[in-house]
Design a protein around this motif. Structure first.
Motif, PDB file in Angstrom:
ATOM      1  N   ALA A  39     -13.600   0.834   7.919  1.00  0.00           N
ATOM      2  CA  ALA A  39     -13.669   1.651   6.699  1.00  0.00           C
ATOM      3  C   ALA A  39     -13.381   0.825   5.449  1.00  0.00           C
ATOM      4  O   ALA A  39     -13.861   1.143   4.364  1.00  0.00           O
ATOM      5  CB  ALA A  39     -12.704   2.822   6.788  1.00  0.00           C
ATOM      6  N   GLN A  40     -12.614  -0.236   5.582  1.00  0.00           N
ATOM      7  CA  GLN A  40     -12.286  -1.080   4.437  1.00  0.00           C
ATOM      8  C   GLN A  40     -13.420  -2.027   4.067  1.00  0.00           C
ATOM      9  O   GLN A  40     -13.431  -2.582   2.988  1.00  0.00           O
ATOM     10  CB  GLN A  40     -11.019  -1.895   4.725  1.00  0.00           C
ATOM     11  CG  GLN A  40      -9.766  -1.063   4.806  1.00  0.00           C
ATOM     12  CD  GLN A  40      -8.579  -1.898   5.235  1.00  0.00           C
ATOM     13  OE1 GLN A  40      -8.580  -2.486   6.313  1.00  0.00           O
ATOM     14  NE2 GLN A  40      -7.580  -1.955   4.378  1.00  0.00           N
ATOM     15  N   VAL A  41     -14.356  -2.208   4.981  1.00  0.00           N
ATOM     16  CA  VAL A  41     -15.460  -3.126   4.747  1.00  0.00           C
ATOM     17  C   VAL A  41     -16.735  -2.301   4.586  1.00  0.00           C
ATOM     18  O   VAL A  41     -17.394  -1.932   5.548  1.00  0.00           O
ATOM     19  CB  VAL A  41     -15.590  -4.162   5.886  1.00  0.00           C
ATOM     20  CG1 VAL A  41     -16.699  -5.150   5.584  1.00  0.00           C
ATOM     21  CG2 VAL A  41     -14.275  -4.888   6.068  1.00  0.00           C
ATOM     22  N   THR A  42     -17.048  -2.015   3.349  1.00  0.00           N
ATOM     23  CA  THR A  42     -18.195  -1.194   2.996  1.00  0.00           C
ATOM     24  C   THR A  42     -19.484  -2.003   3.113  1.00  0.00           C
ATOM     25  O   THR A  42     -19.454  -3.241   3.201  1.00  0.00           O
ATOM     26  CB  THR A  42     -18.048  -0.689   1.554  1.00  0.00           C
ATOM     27  OG1 THR A  42     -18.064  -1.843   0.680  1.00  0.00           O
ATOM     28  CG2 THR A  42     -16.764   0.099   1.357  1.00  0.00           C
ATOM     29  N   PRO A  43     -20.652  -1.350   3.062  1.00  0.00           N
ATOM     30  CA  PRO A  43     -21.908  -2.101   3.031  1.00  0.00           C
ATOM     31  C   PRO A  43     -21.968  -3.107   1.872  1.00  0.00           C
ATOM     32  O   PRO A  43     -22.444  -4.228   2.051  1.00  0.00           O
ATOM     33  CB  PRO A  43     -22.964  -0.998   2.882  1.00  0.00           C
ATOM     34  CG  PRO A  43     -22.348   0.187   3.567  1.00  0.00           C
ATOM     35  CD  PRO A  43     -20.886   0.100   3.208  1.00  0.00           C
ATOM     36  N   LEU A  44     -21.445  -2.726   0.706  1.00  0.00           N
ATOM     37  CA  LEU A  44     -21.435  -3.658  -0.421  1.00  0.00           C
ATOM     38  C   LEU A  44     -20.541  -4.864  -0.105  1.00  0.00           C
ATOM     39  O   LEU A  44     -20.887  -6.008  -0.433  1.00  0.00           O
ATOM     40  CB  LEU A  44     -20.978  -2.962  -1.703  1.00  0.00           C
ATOM     41  CG  LEU A  44     -20.933  -3.824  -2.965  1.00  0.00           C
ATOM     42  CD1 LEU A  44     -22.291  -4.471  -3.256  1.00  0.00           C
ATOM     43  CD2 LEU A  44     -20.476  -2.979  -4.155  1.00  0.00           C
ATOM     44  N   ALA A  45     -19.419  -4.632   0.553  1.00  0.00           N
ATOM     45  CA  ALA A  45     -18.537  -5.736   0.933  1.00  0.00           C
ATOM     46  C   ALA A  45     -19.242  -6.690   1.886  1.00  0.00           C
ATOM     47  O   ALA A  45     -19.121  -7.914   1.759  1.00  0.00           O
ATOM     48  CB  ALA A  45     -17.251  -5.198   1.569  1.00  0.00           C
ATOM     49  N   LEU A  46     -20.006  -6.154   2.837  1.00  0.00           N
ATOM     50  CA  LEU A  46     -20.764  -7.012   3.744  1.00  0.00           C
ATOM     51  C   LEU A  46     -21.815  -7.821   2.989  1.00  0.00           C
ATOM     52  O   LEU A  46     -22.043  -8.991   3.288  1.00  0.00           O
ATOM     53  CB  LEU A  46     -21.423  -6.181   4.841  1.00  0.00           C
ATOM     54  CG  LEU A  46     -20.500  -5.701   5.941  1.00  0.00           C
ATOM     55  CD1 LEU A  46     -21.235  -4.754   6.878  1.00  0.00           C
ATOM     56  CD2 LEU A  46     -19.913  -6.867   6.710  1.00  0.00           C
ATOM     57  N   ALA A  47     -22.445  -7.201   1.992  1.00  0.00           N
ATOM     58  CA  ALA A  47     -23.434  -7.925   1.185  1.00  0.00           C
ATOM     59  C   ALA A  47     -22.771  -9.068   0.418  1.00  0.00           C
ATOM     60  O   ALA A  47     -23.348 -10.157   0.289  1.00  0.00           O
ATOM     61  CB  ALA A  47     -24.136  -6.960   0.234  1.00  0.00           C
ATOM     62  N   VAL A  48     -21.560  -8.837  -0.087  1.00  0.00           N
ATOM     63  CA  VAL A  48     -20.809  -9.893  -0.786  1.00  0.00           C
ATOM     64  C   VAL A  48     -20.472 -11.011   0.192  1.00  0.00           C
ATOM     65  O   VAL A  48     -20.667 -12.203  -0.103  1.00  0.00           O
ATOM     66  CB  VAL A  48     -19.531  -9.317  -1.442  1.00  0.00           C
ATOM     67  CG1 VAL A  48     -18.592 -10.430  -1.879  1.00  0.00           C
ATOM     68  CG2 VAL A  48     -19.886  -8.413  -2.613  1.00  0.00           C
ATOM     69  N   LEU A  49     -19.972 -10.656   1.369  1.00  0.00           N
ATOM     70  CA  LEU A  49     -19.624 -11.669   2.361  1.00  0.00           C
ATOM     71  C   LEU A  49     -20.849 -12.478   2.767  1.00  0.00           C
ATOM     72  O   LEU A  49     -20.759 -13.694   2.986  1.00  0.00           O
ATOM     73  CB  LEU A  49     -18.963 -11.021   3.584  1.00  0.00           C
ATOM     74  CG  LEU A  49     -17.575 -10.434   3.363  1.00  0.00           C
ATOM     75  CD1 LEU A  49     -17.105  -9.681   4.605  1.00  0.00           C
ATOM     76  CD2 LEU A  49     -16.572 -11.504   2.968  1.00  0.00           C
ATOM     77  N   GLU A  50     -22.002 -11.818   2.843  1.00  0.00           N
ATOM     78  CA  GLU A  50     -23.243 -12.526   3.193  1.00  0.00           C
ATOM     79  C   GLU A  50     -23.548 -13.596   2.165  1.00  0.00           C
ATOM     80  O   GLU A  50     -23.868 -14.741   2.515  1.00  0.00           O
ATOM     81  CB  GLU A  50     -24.398 -11.520   3.293  1.00  0.00           C
ATOM     82  CG  GLU A  50     -25.708 -12.139   3.742  1.00  0.00           C
ATOM     83  CD  GLU A  50     -26.652 -12.482   2.612  1.00  0.00           C
ATOM     84  OE1 GLU A  50     -27.465 -13.407   2.795  1.00  0.00           O
ATOM     85  OE2 GLU A  50     -26.579 -11.840   1.562  1.00  0.00           O
TER      86      GLU A  50
END
Length: 196
Positions: free
Chosen positions: A5-16
């Motif tokens: 829940a703390q890792v949103t789709p936007l967060a994954l895009a940033v990590l990518e």
């Protein structure tokens, strides 16, 4: 390790993006727009900065340097941490391998449509059909633009996937509109005995 829940789709895009190289948030936003990541995640400047700050608090990214250009304010350049790389890999490989339980609105709307006149349903489906066709055109244009940029295809497979799914939805919707128009589907008026 942070919860899902703390890792949103936007967060994954940033990590990518940070998986590729360190970046400042403005650069992240520009690359996401160029790659059309904003078709997959809700992208707003404020939420992007908030997401980066949250990832930093979670220990998934860190400030790698601070840049200053002329009189402009300082820009923080972020890099992914080892924990961020691990989490990114685990989440993305899990998402690739696992069929998620998703609850899209269209199947729900179809299941509820019997409460309306057949003509109303057909007219609304025609609106949807037109919008799908427009989206397919936009995805095709984005696909062509990215091809011309010679960006490796692995960065925009999502556009091909979205276009394929929209085409399938369009074909199914067209078939349903045809069945309603030809009355191959029995569609009694709402409130009649046959509709129950």
């Amino acid at each position: 390790m942070p919860t899902r829940a703390q890792v949103t789709p936007l967060a994954l895009a940033v990590l990518e993006l940070l998986h590729e190289r360190p970046r400042h948030p403005y650069d992240m936003q520009q690359v996401m727009r160029t790659r059309h990541t904003d078709r997959l995640v809700k992208l707003k400047a404020g939420s992007l900065y908030h997401t980066v700050e949250r990832l930093e608090r979670l220990g998934l990214v860190e400030v790698s340097e601070t840049e200053r250009s002329g009189r402009r304010p300082e820009r923080r350049v972020y890099a992914i941490t080892p924990d961020g790389r691990t989490l990114y890999r685990e989440y993305v490989t899990d998402m690739l391998a696992t069929v998620a339980e998703e609850y899209p609105e269209y199947p729900l709307a179809i299941s509820l449509a019997h409460a309306f006149e057949g003509e109303t349903v057909r007219a609304e489906l025609q609106h949807r059909r037109d919008e799908l066709q427009q989206q397919i055109t936009e995805l095709s244009e984005a696909n062509d633009r990215l091809e011309r940029m010679e960006l490796p295809r692995r960065y925009w497979l999502d556009i091909d996937y979205l276009r394929t799914m929209k085409r399938a939805e369009l074909a199914w919707t067209d078939r349903l509109i045809g069945e309603l128009a030809s009355q191959r589907i029995d569609w009694p008026a709402p409130g009649t005995k046959e509709s129950q």
